[in-house]
Design a protein around this motif. Structure first.
Motif: not given
Ligand code: SAM
Length: 281
Positions: A18-19, A41-42, A99-100, A118-119, A144-145, A165
């Motif tokens: 991913k990164h 978004t996440h 992280g990303s 980040e939720l 919510d992303g 993600d």
């Molecule tokens: N993108 C990050 C990275 O690469 O370092 C990792 C993200 S991780 C796979 C997914 C994240 O999404 C979690 O931290 C989770 O708490 C968050 N999450 C879950 N549902 C979400 C939503 N609807 N909106 C935003 N964040 C959300």
């Protein structure tokens, strides 16, 4: 109630793929002077300790970034990604993983902006703490992303990299990501969108890339890294993929060089392999 914490998985094979891809996207957009936005978004917690707590418990990073850390034969794109990980490990010991949002921050310029969602309450707080000195370049929203993305498109500079993600702990995420991309292409057809997904035996994970190919994007690229044979009990991820809409034209050649190397170094059994396919404009 969200139970997924990325800290358990930080630096694993899926993060590597991913990164690595993310850095190719942001670096490509940064070649032109015109500003762009990075929308995550996440976004996760921002930075993860590898020597304590969650990451140590599962040790997934040992089969990801851990296997690349001491290598001196990395293909150029992979070396560029590992160099970024060195920024949080200055004394050469692998103790932390970014992280990303950090990979993006380090590859953006002053004129570019980061919009992070980040939720999870705790992870959003950690993210806000680690970016507290970033100034107005970074805006973090603990919301919510998917809704956040919708509200931001099209972004003012009309150039953007969007990373979607989710953790897919909620099975509705497979539908959500599909519809988020479909709507985003209507609002902002020229954006570069990168979606991460897990390779699992469940049908919706398996079908997702095929569905995404039918979206009305001008071009797409699909890359996946499988590290092991699917588990007999259907549990666990045997690999992961990135589906990119409107990718840089250079991405295919870069990944064609890197993916065989990743299979060699991160593969865990004889069924390790990769997928690399694209549809050009
Ligand atoms: N993108 C990050 C990275 O690469 O370092 C990792 C993200 S991780 C796979 C997914 C994240 O999404 C979690 O931290 C989770 O708490 C968050 N999450 C879950 N549902 C979400 C939503 N609807 N909106 C935003 N964040 C959300």
């Amino acid at each position: 109630m969200l139970s997924y914490r990325h800290a358990f998985h930080a630096g694993n094979h899926a993060d590597v793929l991913k990164h690595l891809v993310l850095v190719q996207l942001t670096r490509y957009l940064a070649q032109k002077d015109k500003p762009f936005w990075y929308i995550d978004t996440h976004a996760g917690a921002g930075i993860y300790a590898l020597d304590t707590g969650y990451a140590l418990k599962l040790g997934e990073y040992k089969e990801g970034i851990g296997r690349l850390w001491g290598r001196n034969d990395l293909p150029a794109a992979l070396a560029g990604y590992v160099d970024l990980v060195r920024r949080v490990n200055p004394d050469r010991r692998l103790l932390a993983y970014p992280g990303s949002p950090y990979f993006a921050l380090w590859t953006l310029r002053e004129q570019d902006r980061l919009r992070l969602f980040e939720l999870h309450t705790k992870d959003a707080r950690l993210l806000q703490e680690s970016f507290q000195d970033a100034g107005k370049q970074v805006i973090i929203e603990p919301t919510d992303g998917f809704a956040g993305l919708k509200a931001l498109l099209p972004p003012p500079p009309r150039r953007a990299v969007v990373l979607i993600d989710p953790a897919y702990e909620d099975k509705h995420d497979y539908e959500r990501v599909f519809h988020a991309l479909k709507e985003s292409l209507v609002r902002f057809p020229a954006g570069t969108y990168a979606l991460w997904y897990p390779q699992l035996t469940r049908l919706d994970a398996h079908e997702l890339p095929q569905r995404l190919k039918r979206l009305p994007a001008k071009s797409w690229l699909h890359v996946a890294l499988r590290v092991r044979e699917p588990a007999k009990d259907s549990f666990g991820m045997h690999g992961s993929g990135m589906f990119i809409l409107n990718p840089p034209w250079t991405l295919h050649a870069t990944l064609a060089e890197v993916m065989p190397y990743l299979v060699e170094v991160l593969g865990l059994d004889a069924s390790a392999g990769f997928t690399l396919e694209q549809q050009e404009d």
